[in-house]
Design an enzyme around this catalytic site. Structure first.
Site, PDB file in Angstrom:
ATOM      1  N   PRO A  39       2.108   7.595   6.907  1.00 32.88           N
ATOM      2  CA  PRO A  39       0.668   7.688   7.098  1.00 32.88           C
ATOM      3  C   PRO A  39       0.122   7.091   8.384  1.00 32.88           C
ATOM      4  O   PRO A  39       0.005   5.879   8.527  1.00 32.88           O
ATOM      5  CB  PRO A  39       0.097   6.947   5.890  1.00 32.88           C
ATOM      6  CG  PRO A  39       1.173   6.971   4.886  1.00 32.88           C
ATOM      7  CD  PRO A  39       2.431   6.931   5.657  1.00 32.88           C
ATOM      8  N   GLU A  40      -0.221   7.956   9.311  1.00 36.76           N
ATOM      9  CA  GLU A  40      -1.054   7.593  10.441  1.00 36.76           C
ATOM     10  C   GLU A  40      -2.213   8.588  10.409  1.00 36.76           C
ATOM     11  O   GLU A  40      -2.429   9.241   9.387  1.00 36.76           O
ATOM     12  CB  GLU A  40      -0.255   7.671  11.747  1.00 36.76           C
ATOM     13  CG  GLU A  40       0.930   6.698  11.769  1.00 36.76           C
ATOM     14  CD  GLU A  40       1.577   6.559  13.122  1.00 36.76           C
ATOM     15  OE1 GLU A  40       0.884   6.741  14.135  1.00 36.76           O
ATOM     16  OE2 GLU A  40       2.781   6.276  13.168  1.00 36.76           O
ATOM     17  N   LYS A  54      -7.385   5.992   9.822  1.00 34.09           N
ATOM     18  CA  LYS A  54      -6.532   6.193   8.643  1.00 34.09           C
ATOM     19  C   LYS A  54      -7.313   6.010   7.352  1.00 34.09           C
ATOM     20  O   LYS A  54      -6.738   6.105   6.270  1.00 34.09           O
ATOM     21  CB  LYS A  54      -5.361   5.205   8.688  1.00 34.09           C
ATOM     22  CG  LYS A  54      -4.558   5.282   9.984  1.00 34.09           C
ATOM     23  CD  LYS A  54      -3.579   4.124  10.102  1.00 34.09           C
ATOM     24  CE  LYS A  54      -3.073   3.993  11.531  1.00 34.09           C
ATOM     25  NZ  LYS A  54      -2.251   2.786  11.721  1.00 34.09           N
ATOM     26  N   ARG A 102       5.428   1.751  -2.432  1.00 32.08           N
ATOM     27  CA  ARG A 102       5.396   0.336  -2.033  1.00 32.08           C
ATOM     28  C   ARG A 102       4.115  -0.383  -2.391  1.00 32.08           C
ATOM     29  O   ARG A 102       3.995  -1.572  -2.144  1.00 32.08           O
ATOM     30  CB  ARG A 102       5.672   0.234  -0.526  1.00 32.08           C
ATOM     31  CG  ARG A 102       7.108   0.583  -0.203  1.00 32.08           C
ATOM     32  CD  ARG A 102       7.385   0.535   1.280  1.00 32.08           C
ATOM     33  NE  ARG A 102       7.249  -0.806   1.822  1.00 32.08           N
ATOM     34  CZ  ARG A 102       7.400  -1.097   3.095  1.00 32.08           C
ATOM     35  NH1 ARG A 102       7.689  -0.144   3.945  1.00 32.08           N
ATOM     36  NH2 ARG A 102       7.271  -2.324   3.513  1.00 32.08           N
ATOM     37  N   ARG A 121       6.096  -4.695  16.867  1.00 30.27           N
ATOM     38  CA  ARG A 121       6.616  -3.506  16.205  1.00 30.27           C
ATOM     39  C   ARG A 121       7.778  -2.934  16.994  1.00 30.27           C
ATOM     40  O   ARG A 121       7.804  -2.974  18.223  1.00 30.27           O
ATOM     41  CB  ARG A 121       5.519  -2.441  16.085  1.00 30.27           C
ATOM     42  CG  ARG A 121       4.224  -2.956  15.473  1.00 30.27           C
ATOM     43  CD  ARG A 121       4.421  -3.409  14.053  1.00 30.27           C
ATOM     44  NE  ARG A 121       4.977  -2.360  13.232  1.00 30.27           N
ATOM     45  CZ  ARG A 121       4.267  -1.394  12.648  1.00 30.27           C
ATOM     46  NH1 ARG A 121       2.981  -1.398  12.781  1.00 30.27           N
ATOM     47  NH2 ARG A 121       4.842  -0.472  11.932  1.00 30.27           N
TER      48      ARG A 121
END
Length: 250
Positions: A2-3, A59, A111, A239
């Site tokens: 998901p972006e 998002k 998650r 990141r």
DNA sequence: ACCTATGTTGATAC
DNA sequence: GGTATCAACATAGG
């Protein structure tokens, strides 16, 4: 996944498949995902309502209903939206809207890093990365000592760019992810905006950020799909980052 | 078995 | 204030 591209596809799915349908009941028992709401709170707010619009910024997704507060949804790191099954109530369905017609809308998220909240606070989100104007992009992104990759991933600067889209956009713009954001020239900022918008639109059209040109090569031993140089791997802005050391120097 | 890795955000500490 | 680090979650893979 998901972006911004995944969020936009989720929004479009909801827009085409969930608007105009009436909520019969809501499973909001996962109070980790639905925090700070208690169990039954979202159900109480939405039961009997009909969704009227599906919005997105960056998002963040939110739905308007014909009564009650908007319903905010965020896919987190592993969430996706499933409309009309199969199997609402799957193990990973953390939030399910059951419609009066028997269908459903679910947040499926292994998650549990996704979020569902009434009346979402959007005040700290910057302009959407797919719409941001050139002057606004220059003014917001071209500041600070942090690496430009960290700057474009900061959701309050511009909204929607995640780790993969950032690498893709910087690669398309031939800019080093480590460049200090405040050191970029106006021409470089314009180039970056253009690259980011192009990468974003392409990913929305083709189905997600994994359909990028750089992203499939973004692994140990991968090579630049333009020049063939071995990609560099490192940490930028906390990141994992891949870039072409030959083309992305400055 | 144990360690590292993974698209997210947020709270914390300097 | 801006920046960096770690934790939250659940799984996969070396």
């Amino acid at each position: 996944m998901p972006e911004l591209p995944e969020a936009e596809r989720a929004r479009a799915l909801i827009e085409s498949r969930a608007l105009g349908r009436t909520v019969a009941a809501v499973d909001d028992g996962d109070t980790w995902v639905c925090r700070p709401h208690g169990p039954g709170e979202i159900d109480a707010a939405l039961s009997g309502a009909t969704f009227t619009a599906a919005h997105r910024r960056g998002k963040a997704i939110w739905l308007d209903a014909d009564r009650g507060p908007p319903l905010g949804m965020h896919l987190g790191m592993s969430g996706r939206i499933v409309v009309d099954g199969p199997g609402p109530g799957e193990r990973w369905d953390r939030f399910v809207v059951h419609f009066a017609d028997g269908g459903s809308l679910a947040l499926r998220d292994m998650r549990r890093l996704g979020r569902v909240v009434l009346d979402p606070d959007l005040s700290r989100l910057g302009p959407d990365a797919a719409d941001v104007s050139r002057p606004e992009f220059r003014a917001r992104v071209g500041l600070g000592r942090a690496p430009v990759k960290a700057r474009i991933m900061n959701q309050s600067v511009i909204a929607g760019v995640g780790n993969l889209l950032a690498d893709e956009g910087l690669w398309r713009a031939r800019l080093s992810p480590r460049r200090e954001a405040g050191s970029l020239s106006v021409a470089e900022l314009d180039r970056l905006r253009r690259a980011l918008r192009a990468a974003t639109r392409r990913a929305v059209r083709l189905g997600g950020v994994h359909t990028g040109e750089l992203v499939p090569h973004r692994r140990r031993g991968g090579a630049c799909p333009r020049c063939g140089a071995p990609l560099e791997r490192g940490t930028v802005g906390g990141r994992t980052t891949y870039w072409c050391p030959r083309e992305q120097r400055g």
